[in-house]
Design an enzyme around this catalytic site. Structure first.
Site, PDB file in Angstrom:
ATOM      1  N   HIS A  31      10.031  -2.102  -8.834  1.00  0.00           N
ATOM      2  CA  HIS A  31      11.414  -3.116  -9.564  1.00  0.00           C
ATOM      3  C   HIS A  31      10.613  -3.790 -11.476  1.00  0.00           C
ATOM      4  O   HIS A  31       9.937  -4.097 -10.518  1.00  0.00           O
ATOM      5  CB  HIS A  31      11.849  -4.178  -8.534  1.00  0.00           C
ATOM      6  CG  HIS A  31      12.960  -4.798  -9.094  1.00  0.00           C
ATOM      7  ND1 HIS A  31      14.260  -4.761  -9.087  1.00  0.00           N
ATOM      8  CD2 HIS A  31      12.959  -6.544  -9.404  1.00  0.00           C
ATOM      9  CE1 HIS A  31      14.855  -5.524  -9.914  1.00  0.00           C
ATOM     10  NE2 HIS A  31      14.270  -6.551 -10.276  1.00  0.00           N
ATOM     11  N   ASP A  33      10.852  -6.393 -13.553  1.00  0.00           N
ATOM     12  CA  ASP A  33      11.556  -8.060 -14.159  1.00  0.00           C
ATOM     13  C   ASP A  33      11.281  -7.813 -15.457  1.00  0.00           C
ATOM     14  O   ASP A  33      10.527  -8.274 -16.074  1.00  0.00           O
ATOM     15  CB  ASP A  33      10.849  -8.688 -13.086  1.00  0.00           C
ATOM     16  CG  ASP A  33      11.327  -8.272 -11.870  1.00  0.00           C
ATOM     17  OD1 ASP A  33      12.801  -8.585 -11.810  1.00  0.00           O
ATOM     18  OD2 ASP A  33      11.251  -8.776 -10.614  1.00  0.00           O
ATOM     19  N   HIS A  64      15.295  -4.270 -14.490  1.00  0.00           N
ATOM     20  CA  HIS A  64      15.786  -5.157 -14.422  1.00  0.00           C
ATOM     21  C   HIS A  64      15.630  -6.102 -15.986  1.00  0.00           C
ATOM     22  O   HIS A  64      14.610  -6.435 -15.783  1.00  0.00           O
ATOM     23  CB  HIS A  64      15.919  -5.776 -13.204  1.00  0.00           C
ATOM     24  CG  HIS A  64      16.421  -7.633 -12.844  1.00  0.00           C
ATOM     25  ND1 HIS A  64      15.938  -8.051 -11.727  1.00  0.00           N
ATOM     26  CD2 HIS A  64      17.281  -7.604 -13.696  1.00  0.00           C
ATOM     27  CE1 HIS A  64      16.519  -9.644 -12.369  1.00  0.00           C
ATOM     28  NE2 HIS A  64      17.924  -8.585 -13.033  1.00  0.00           N
ATOM     29  N   ASP A 171      18.654  -9.342  -5.022  1.00  0.00           N
ATOM     30  CA  ASP A 171      17.178  -9.504  -5.690  1.00  0.00           C
ATOM     31  C   ASP A 171      17.172 -11.266  -5.786  1.00  0.00           C
ATOM     32  O   ASP A 171      18.107 -12.441  -6.767  1.00  0.00           O
ATOM     33  CB  ASP A 171      17.324  -9.245  -6.974  1.00  0.00           C
ATOM     34  CG  ASP A 171      15.971  -9.467  -8.096  1.00  0.00           C
ATOM     35  OD1 ASP A 171      15.395  -9.915  -7.342  1.00  0.00           O
ATOM     36  OD2 ASP A 171      15.761  -9.593  -9.279  1.00  0.00           O
ATOM     37  N   GLY A 172      16.053 -11.807  -4.960  1.00  0.00           N
ATOM     38  CA  GLY A 172      15.356 -13.389  -4.933  1.00  0.00           C
ATOM     39  C   GLY A 172      15.476 -13.437  -3.523  1.00  0.00           C
ATOM     40  O   GLY A 172      16.652 -13.561  -2.724  1.00  0.00           O
ATOM     41  N   GLY A 173      14.072 -14.091  -3.085  1.00  0.00           N
ATOM     42  CA  GLY A 173      14.484 -14.755  -1.465  1.00  0.00           C
ATOM     43  C   GLY A 173      14.468 -13.662  -0.411  1.00  0.00           C
ATOM     44  O   GLY A 173      14.770 -14.147   0.531  1.00  0.00           O
TER      45      GLY A 173
HETATM   46  C1  DX5 Z   1      13.753 -13.001 -10.248  1.00  0.00           C
HETATM   47  C2  DX5 Z   1      13.220 -11.627 -10.167  1.00  0.00           C
HETATM   48  C3  DX5 Z   1      13.165 -11.684  -8.675  1.00  0.00           C
HETATM   49  C4  DX5 Z   1      12.055 -11.692  -8.563  1.00  0.00           C
HETATM   50  C5  DX5 Z   1      11.964 -11.718  -6.872  1.00  0.00           C
HETATM   51  O1  DX5 Z   1      13.565 -13.402 -11.473  1.00  0.00           O
HETATM   52  O2  DX5 Z   1      14.436 -10.896 -11.096  1.00  0.00           O
HETATM   53  O3  DX5 Z   1      13.100  -9.705  -8.789  1.00  0.00           O
HETATM   54  O4  DX5 Z   1      10.371 -10.880  -8.583  1.00  0.00           O
HETATM   55  O5  DX5 Z   1      10.765 -12.548  -5.849  1.00  0.00           O
HETATM   56  P1  DX5 Z   1      10.737 -12.862  -4.409  1.00  0.00           P
HETATM   57  O6  DX5 Z   1      11.604 -11.428  -3.781  1.00  0.00           O
HETATM   58  O7  DX5 Z   1       9.689 -13.080  -4.720  1.00  0.00           O
HETATM   59  O8  DX5 Z   1      12.080 -13.390  -4.590  1.00  0.00           O
HETATM   60 ZN    ZN Z   2      14.732  -8.571 -10.500  1.00  0.00          ZN
END
Ligand code: DX5
Ligand code: ZN
Length: 216
Positions: A31, A33, A64, A171-173
Site C-alpha cells: 500500500h 500512501d 492510495h 484503511d486506518g487503525g
Molecule cells: C493514513 C494512511 C494509512 C496509514 C495506515 O493516511 O492512508 O494507509 O498508513 O496506518 P495504520 O495502519 O498505522 O493506521
Molecule cells: Zn492509505
C-alpha cells in the site's frame, strides 16, 4: 482477508532491505500512501519511490493517492502497473472520466472516502469502480485510532455494494483487536501500517492478522 501493507509505517531508507523480505502469502499488496501536503498535512513520497518499490518486490501495488488535482497525478503511476489506483472523492468533480482513464490504462479503480464523507457521494460512480477504500481515520498519518463511526459505515457500505463485484478495503487503525470484526462485516482487504511494520517481523504480523481475521 487480504492484507495491504502500508510502507508509510516503515523507514523509507530501509526499503531496499525490507521489501525483498516480504512474502506474498503474508502480504497481499504493498500500500503506497502518496501525500502531497495539500489534501493532507504531510508530504510522504510520490512517483520516484513508487518506481523504487516496483523494482524491489513482485507483490502487487495498491496506490492510495491523497492529493489534490488527481487528474494531473494519477497518470504518473500508470507505468508502474499498480493493481489498484485509488483517488479521493473529495478531490475531484470528474470521477467518471478519471475512473475510465485508469481502467483504460490497465489498473483497477479505487475510490476513497474520508470518515466524514457520506457514502452516498460515490453511489453514481459504482459502474466505474472496482474498489471502495473506506478511511477509518482522517488521512495523513499512520498510527491513529480507528474512528468511532467506522463499523457502522462499513456495514452501510456493504449494503450499497450488494450485487456488485466491488471490493471493500478499510484503511486506518486496523490491528489484531478489530480485524476479526472487520472480516465478519465482509471487508475484503485491510490496510495495515503499524500492525505490520512497527513491532516484530512483517511477514509474521501479516500472517497473524489473516489468521486472527478468521477466528469465530
Ligand atoms: C493514513 C494512511 C494509512 C496509514 C495506515 O493516511 O492512508 O494507509 O498508513 O496506518 P495504520 O495502519 O498505522 O493506521
Ligand atoms: Zn492509505
Amino acid at each position: 482477508m487480504k492484507i495491504s501493507a502500508s510502507i508509510l509505517a516503515t523507514s523509507i531508507t530501509n526499503l531496499s532491505t525490507t521489501l525483498p523480505q516480504l512474502k506474498h502469502d503474508s502480504i497481499d499488496y504493498i500500500h503506497m500512501d502518496v501525500m502531497d501536503g495539500n489534501f493532507v498535512p504531510q508530504i510522504s513520497f510520490g512517483e520516484a519511490i513508487t518506481s523504487e518499490v516496483k523494482n524491489l518486490t513482485n507483490i502487487p501495488l495498491d496506490v492510495h493517492l491523497m492529493v489534490i488535482n488527481p487528474e494531473r497525478e494519477v497518470p504518473k503511476y500508470y507505468k508502474y502497473q499498480p493493481e489498484y489506483i485509488t483517488f479521493h472523492i473529495e478531490t475531484t468533480f470528474f470521477g467518471v472520466r478519471l475512473a475510465e482513464d485508469i481502467r483504460a490504462n490497465g489498473s483497477k479503480v479505487g475510490i476513497s472516502l474520508n470518515p466524514s464523507t457520506p457514502i452516498s457521494s460515490i453511489e453514481n460512480l459504482l459502474p466505474y469502480i472496482d474498489l471502495v477504500l473506506l478511511m477509518t481515520v482522517d488521512p495523513g498519518f499512520y498510527g491513529q485510532s480507528f474512528v468511532k463511526s467506522g463499523m457502522k459505515k462499513i456495514a452501510k457500505t456493504k449494503e450499497l455494494l450488494k450485487g456488485t463485484n466491488i471490493l471493500l478495503e478499510v484503511d486506518g487503525g486496523v490491528g489484531l483487536g478489530n480485524i476479526q470484526e472487520l472480516s465478519s462485516l465482509g471487508v475484503d482487504i485491510c490496510v495495515a501500517g503499524s500492525a505490520v511494520f512497527k513491532n516484530g517481523d512483517p511477514n509474521q504480523n501479516g500472517t497473524l492478522l489473516k489468521q486472527t481475521s478468521k477466528k469465530a
